[in-house]
Design a protein around this motif. Structure first.
Motif, mmCIF file in Angstrom:
data_model
loop_
_atom_site.group_PDB
_atom_site.id
_atom_site.type_symbol
_atom_site.label_atom_id
_atom_site.label_comp_id
_atom_site.label_asym_id
_atom_site.label_seq_id
_atom_site.Cartn_x
_atom_site.Cartn_y
_atom_site.Cartn_z
ATOM 1 N N THR A 100 0.852 -1.189 0.000
ATOM 2 C CA THR A 100 0.000 0.000 0.000
ATOM 3 C C THR A 100 0.885 1.234 0.000
ATOM 4 O O THR A 100 1.949 1.243 0.629
ATOM 5 N N ASP A 102 -0.111 4.129 1.124
ATOM 6 C CA ASP A 102 -0.548 5.031 2.192
ATOM 7 C C ASP A 102 -1.145 4.193 3.318
ATOM 8 O O ASP A 102 -2.040 3.388 3.085
ATOM 9 N N ASN A 104 -3.127 5.008 5.413
ATOM 10 C CA ASN A 104 -4.504 5.404 5.710
ATOM 11 C C ASN A 104 -5.528 4.660 4.857
ATOM 12 O O ASN A 104 -6.739 4.843 5.060
ATOM 13 N N HIS A 105 -5.101 3.893 3.892
ATOM 14 C CA HIS A 105 -6.055 3.074 3.147
ATOM 15 C C HIS A 105 -5.516 1.648 3.038
ATOM 16 O O HIS A 105 -4.318 1.407 3.191
ATOM 17 N N ARG A 111 -8.236 -5.236 0.613
ATOM 18 C CA ARG A 111 -9.446 -4.870 -0.117
ATOM 19 C C ARG A 111 -9.993 -6.058 -0.901
ATOM 20 O O ARG A 111 -11.203 -6.266 -0.954
ATOM 21 N N ASP A 209 -3.552 -0.164 -6.218
ATOM 22 C CA ASP A 209 -3.332 0.967 -5.328
ATOM 23 C C ASP A 209 -3.378 2.231 -6.181
ATOM 24 O O ASP A 209 -2.916 2.222 -7.331
ATOM 25 N N PRO A 210 -3.934 3.331 -5.668
ATOM 26 C CA PRO A 210 -4.015 4.550 -6.490
ATOM 27 C C PRO A 210 -2.659 5.032 -7.001
ATOM 28 O O PRO A 210 -2.574 5.623 -8.083
ATOM 29 N N HIS A 270 -9.828 0.894 -7.285
ATOM 30 C CA HIS A 270 -8.693 1.377 -6.507
ATOM 31 C C HIS A 270 -8.933 1.098 -5.033
ATOM 32 O O HIS A 270 -10.056 1.268 -4.537
ATOM 33 N N SER A 271 -7.887 0.712 -4.336
ATOM 34 C CA SER A 271 -8.043 0.290 -2.943
ATOM 35 C C SER A 271 -8.427 1.417 -1.998
ATOM 36 O O SER A 271 -8.804 1.165 -0.856
ATOM 37 N N ASP A 272 -8.354 2.675 -2.450
ATOM 38 C CA ASP A 272 -8.768 3.787 -1.595
ATOM 39 C C ASP A 272 -10.211 4.204 -1.844
ATOM 40 O O ASP A 272 -10.733 5.102 -1.188
ATOM 41 N N GLN A 273 -10.888 3.536 -2.789
ATOM 42 C CA GLN A 273 -12.271 3.850 -3.087
ATOM 43 C C GLN A 273 -13.203 3.048 -2.182
ATOM 44 O O GLN A 273 -12.817 2.011 -1.649
#
Length: 291
Positions: A100, A102, A104-105, A111, A209-210, A270-273
């Motif tokens: 990852t 970040d 934070n995600h 995911r 990942d984004p 994306h894993s942050d969505q």
């Protein structure tokens, strides 16, 4: 009030025994479930497929007593339509999935696990039989099977396999493949064609990942692979960003072409969505695939 407290205590104890991943998956699935319709279909049930060992959750009337009398085991007779109404889920457990950009995600692995389990929840609620590809567990829609899937997802170690293994599945079953699918397109095509040419239908979800999409770094960066790739030192990342984006776009279009040739669905996440949107699209795609 005195009767409520023991009940609440027992409920909290019960919740504590559930795998954390299952709790999260149930929450995501509940959000999506209100906006979808079930996929359950009626089959003719006239074509014999196989005998299998009796398992917890099977109905007594499904036991084949004649076959069971031939040995010390209890056997269940499965019909072809029952086997066909199964969905087999695979998600990538290779080392690259644990990365990852970040804290934070979630990682791609986290995911993918969440989406795989939440999809299992939705499908089982609709009467579908679900199994993890390669797990050795037969498809089922029981709560016990769901808990076993959750535990397997949480405990499964990292592997070197970045693509689904070739495992014989019932004709006309459906398959869902979740991973980053960054392997060479020739390898992806070979892995997916094994199932597509066997008559199975399904869908592919690429989880990235984004940062893998935008390459947001600046200046001199040394990229180190997670799967024994050679390090790549870039003196100015911004100078390769456009060419990187074009190469990723070509790879993604190649993945679309592979799935399109098989008549499969293909989606990207994306894993942050929010996971709910990807889950809804997955479930809707499966619902639209004819059997």
């Amino acid at each position: 009030m005195s009767a409520t407290l023991p009940l609440r205590h027992r409920a909290e104890q019960l919740a504590a025994t559930l795998p954390p991943l299952l709790v999260a998956a149930e929450r995501v699935a509940s959000t999506v479930a209100q906006g979808v319709h079930g996929r359950r279909r009626v089959g003719q049930g006239e074509t014999f497929w196989q005998f299998r060992h009796y398992d917890m959750g099977d109905q007594p009337q499904s036991i084949d007593w004649r076959q069971s009398a031939k040995s010390d085991m209890v056997f269940v007779r499965e019909m072809e339509w029952e086997a066909a109404q199964s969905v087999w889920i695979w998600r990538d457990t290779s080392r690259s999935m644990s990365w990852t950009s970040d804290r934070n995600h979630p990682s791609k692995r986290e995911r993918s696990d969440l989406l795989a389990l939440a999809l299992s929840v939705l499908l089982m609620r609709g009467g579908e039989h679900v199994a993890l590809l390669g797990s050795g567990i037969r498809p089922s829609n029981s709560r016990a099977t769901l808990s076993r899937i959750a535990l397997m997802l949480e405990k499964q170690d990292l592997s070197e396999e970045e693509l689904p293994p070739a495992v014989p599945l019932p004709r006309s079953a459906q398959i869902v493949l979740i991973g980053d699918f960054l392997a060479p397109l020739e390898k992806i095509d070979r892995a997916l064609r094994y199932y597509g040419e066997s008559g199975l239908r399904g869908t592919v979800l690429q989880v990235l990942d984004p940062a893998e999409e935008s390459l947001p770094y600046e200046g001199r960066v040394n990229f180190e692979g997670l799967e024994e790739e050679a390090p790549w030192l870039v003196s100015r990342v911004e100078s390769v960003r456009d060419s990187y984006a074009k190469r990723l776009a070509r790879h993604r279009e190649g993945l679309r072409d592979i799935t399109r040739a098989l008549g499969w669905g293909c989606d990207f996440h994306h894993s942050d969505q929010p996971p709910q949107s990807a889950l809804l699209r997955l479930y809707t795609t499966l619902s639209q695939v004819p059997v």
